[in-house]
Design a protein around this motif. Sequence first.
Motif, PDB file in Angstrom:
ATOM      1  N   ASP A 153      -1.018   2.948  -1.160  1.00  0.00           N
ATOM      2  CA  ASP A 153      -0.579   3.358   0.174  1.00  0.00           C
ATOM      3  C   ASP A 153      -1.381   4.568   0.624  1.00  0.00           C
ATOM      4  O   ASP A 153      -2.291   5.043  -0.067  1.00  0.00           O
ATOM      5  CB  ASP A 153       0.935   3.600   0.206  1.00  0.00           C
ATOM      6  N   SER A 154      -1.067   5.074   1.802  1.00  0.00           N
ATOM      7  CA  SER A 154      -1.870   6.144   2.390  1.00  0.00           C
ATOM      8  C   SER A 154      -1.775   7.448   1.610  1.00  0.00           C
ATOM      9  O   SER A 154      -2.610   8.347   1.793  1.00  0.00           O
ATOM     10  CB  SER A 154      -1.451   6.368   3.844  1.00  0.00           C
ATOM     11  N   SER A 155      -0.796   7.569   0.729  1.00  0.00           N
ATOM     12  CA  SER A 155      -0.670   8.764  -0.104  1.00  0.00           C
ATOM     13  C   SER A 155      -1.358   8.603  -1.453  1.00  0.00           C
ATOM     14  O   SER A 155      -1.361   9.526  -2.267  1.00  0.00           O
ATOM     15  CB  SER A 155       0.812   9.101  -0.328  1.00  0.00           C
ATOM     16  N   GLY A 156      -1.930   7.421  -1.708  1.00  0.00           N
ATOM     17  CA  GLY A 156      -2.609   7.168  -2.969  1.00  0.00           C
ATOM     18  C   GLY A 156      -1.734   6.538  -4.035  1.00  0.00           C
ATOM     19  O   GLY A 156      -2.193   6.335  -5.166  1.00  0.00           O
ATOM     20  N   ARG A 157      -0.504   6.192  -3.686  1.00  0.00           N
ATOM     21  CA  ARG A 157       0.400   5.587  -4.664  1.00  0.00           C
ATOM     22  C   ARG A 157       0.089   4.100  -4.821  1.00  0.00           C
ATOM     23  O   ARG A 157      -0.090   3.390  -3.845  1.00  0.00           O
ATOM     24  CB  ARG A 157       1.861   5.760  -4.216  1.00  0.00           C
ATOM     25  N   LEU A 158       0.029   3.641  -6.064  1.00  0.00           N
ATOM     26  CA  LEU A 158      -0.213   2.227  -6.337  1.00  0.00           C
ATOM     27  C   LEU A 158       0.883   1.381  -5.702  1.00  0.00           C
ATOM     28  O   LEU A 158       2.079   1.615  -5.911  1.00  0.00           O
ATOM     29  CB  LEU A 158      -0.237   2.000  -7.855  1.00  0.00           C
ATOM     30  N   CYS A 159       0.476   0.366  -4.920  1.00  0.00           N
ATOM     31  CA  CYS A 159       1.477  -0.517  -4.297  1.00  0.00           C
ATOM     32  C   CYS A 159       1.003  -1.973  -4.375  1.00  0.00           C
ATOM     33  O   CYS A 159       1.251  -2.754  -3.462  1.00  0.00           O
ATOM     34  CB  CYS A 159       1.774  -0.099  -2.861  1.00  0.00           C
ATOM     35  N   GLU A 160       0.331  -2.308  -5.480  1.00  0.00           N
ATOM     36  CA  GLU A 160      -0.181  -3.658  -5.656  1.00  0.00           C
ATOM     37  C   GLU A 160       0.909  -4.571  -6.185  1.00  0.00           C
ATOM     38  O   GLU A 160       1.392  -4.419  -7.305  1.00  0.00           O
ATOM     39  CB  GLU A 160      -1.371  -3.663  -6.607  1.00  0.00           C
TER      40      GLU A 160
ATOM     41  N   VAL B 115     -10.639  -0.234  -4.602  1.00  0.00           N
ATOM     42  CA  VAL B 115      -9.505   0.419  -3.935  1.00  0.00           C
ATOM     43  C   VAL B 115      -9.383  -0.057  -2.496  1.00  0.00           C
ATOM     44  O   VAL B 115     -10.349  -0.011  -1.728  1.00  0.00           O
ATOM     45  CB  VAL B 115      -9.664   1.954  -3.975  1.00  0.00           C
ATOM     46  N   LEU B 116      -8.181  -0.481  -2.153  1.00  0.00           N
ATOM     47  CA  LEU B 116      -7.868  -0.923  -0.797  1.00  0.00           C
ATOM     48  C   LEU B 116      -6.631  -0.157  -0.339  1.00  0.00           C
ATOM     49  O   LEU B 116      -5.604  -0.161  -1.032  1.00  0.00           O
ATOM     50  CB  LEU B 116      -7.597  -2.429  -0.791  1.00  0.00           C
ATOM     51  N   VAL B 117      -6.729   0.510   0.798  1.00  0.00           N
ATOM     52  CA  VAL B 117      -5.642   1.365   1.278  1.00  0.00           C
ATOM     53  C   VAL B 117      -4.903   0.659   2.410  1.00  0.00           C
ATOM     54  O   VAL B 117      -5.523   0.222   3.395  1.00  0.00           O
ATOM     55  CB  VAL B 117      -6.188   2.721   1.778  1.00  0.00           C
ATOM     56  N   ARG B 118      -3.582   0.558   2.265  1.00  0.00           N
ATOM     57  CA  ARG B 118      -2.751  -0.017   3.337  1.00  0.00           C
ATOM     58  C   ARG B 118      -2.446   1.062   4.367  1.00  0.00           C
ATOM     59  O   ARG B 118      -2.041   2.166   4.020  1.00  0.00           O
ATOM     60  CB  ARG B 118      -1.437  -0.571   2.783  1.00  0.00           C
ATOM     61  N   GLN B 119      -2.616   0.712   5.630  1.00  0.00           N
ATOM     62  CA  GLN B 119      -2.317   1.657   6.703  1.00  0.00           C
ATOM     63  C   GLN B 119      -0.827   1.686   7.046  1.00  0.00           C
ATOM     64  O   GLN B 119      -0.362   2.626   7.687  1.00  0.00           O
ATOM     65  CB  GLN B 119      -3.117   1.291   7.960  1.00  0.00           C
ATOM     66  N   LEU B 120      -0.108   0.666   6.641  1.00  0.00           N
ATOM     67  CA  LEU B 120       1.321   0.578   6.918  1.00  0.00           C
ATOM     68  C   LEU B 120       2.088   0.476   5.610  1.00  0.00           C
ATOM     69  O   LEU B 120       1.563  -0.017   4.608  1.00  0.00           O
ATOM     70  CB  LEU B 120       1.630  -0.656   7.778  1.00  0.00           C
ATOM     71  N   ASP B 121       3.353   0.894   5.647  1.00  0.00           N
ATOM     72  CA  ASP B 121       4.216   0.690   4.490  1.00  0.00           C
ATOM     73  C   ASP B 121       4.569  -0.783   4.381  1.00  0.00           C
ATOM     74  O   ASP B 121       4.594  -1.512   5.383  1.00  0.00           O
ATOM     75  CB  ASP B 121       5.504   1.509   4.634  1.00  0.00           C
TER      76      ASP B 121
END
Length: 320
Positions: A140-147, A236-242
């Motif tokens: 996520d945008s804070s760098g937390r793994l959300c895979e 690394v792929l960053v999601r812009q939305l939750d």
Amino acid sequence: MTTPSHSSSASGRPGPPAERVAVVVVTYNRAELLVGMLRGLAAQAHRPDAIVVVDNASTDATADVLAGAGADLPGLAPLTVVRSEENLGGAGGFHLGLRTAHALGHDRFWLMDDDVVPAPDCLAVMMAVDEDCLAAVREDSSGRLCEKAALRFDLTRPWAVKPKTAMVETTYGTRAAMPERVEVENVAFEGFMVRRRVVDRIGLPDPSYFIFYDDVDYALRAREAGAHIWALRDAVLVRQLDFDQQHDLAGWKGFYMYRNLFVVHLRYGENALVRAKPWLVTLGVVLLSPLRGGRAEARNVIRAMRAARGMRARPSSSVD
């Protein structure tokens, strides 16, 4: 068809042909997010050879963003825009986009939603790996793994209420705790890369899903064809939305969630009891509806079961 260029070895002799990669993006009414995503593609250390964007009949500023992308983002790869006259959903969009990119003759296809941004070295990391199916790992945008890709997607046990019994995020907790490669059993079309020979063998994503589970279906077909799917820690792929997976099961998204989950079980369940599970889920939701979503959810799940029965046939392996 495009002819791959050849790399050169240290001896000066031609090396193996360099693979050409096309990015396939599906977008719908999220112009601001699309801008961020295209900026991420323009910043890639390994420049893609082409970008195919399917505009799913957007009514916002998406057309203007795409029309000006070449001038606004000088590092952007050549852009092909395919505008649909109707919203085909994510499933229909990826079907159309991958079909278009395949016809252009590329060797690998990198599938993306409009709400993710790849790190500058993401594509370089993936192109350096000689595997047929790969997945970037989301945070996520804070760098937390959300895979949320599944380490285990169980279609063998009828008592497994949810087939996804383990996923990257919950198993490892952080990116640093992951091995360099992790084999996964399903994917999201957010950073999934597939080689041409796999597409030639299994065909295109099934547009009839509209939204949800089209990527799961595609991963199941790829694995049935003998492919392994590797999630790459350093891509690394960053999601812009939750993430918003808790959809209203009594609303229109709930219908697709139920229907498409049922279709996956009916098509790929490995025994009769697993293929019967959608009927049991339907009965359970109806019986419990006074305590949960009420009549609307009960109607949804009944409609979903009826529709799923008509989608039991597996999609064609044709890419035409």
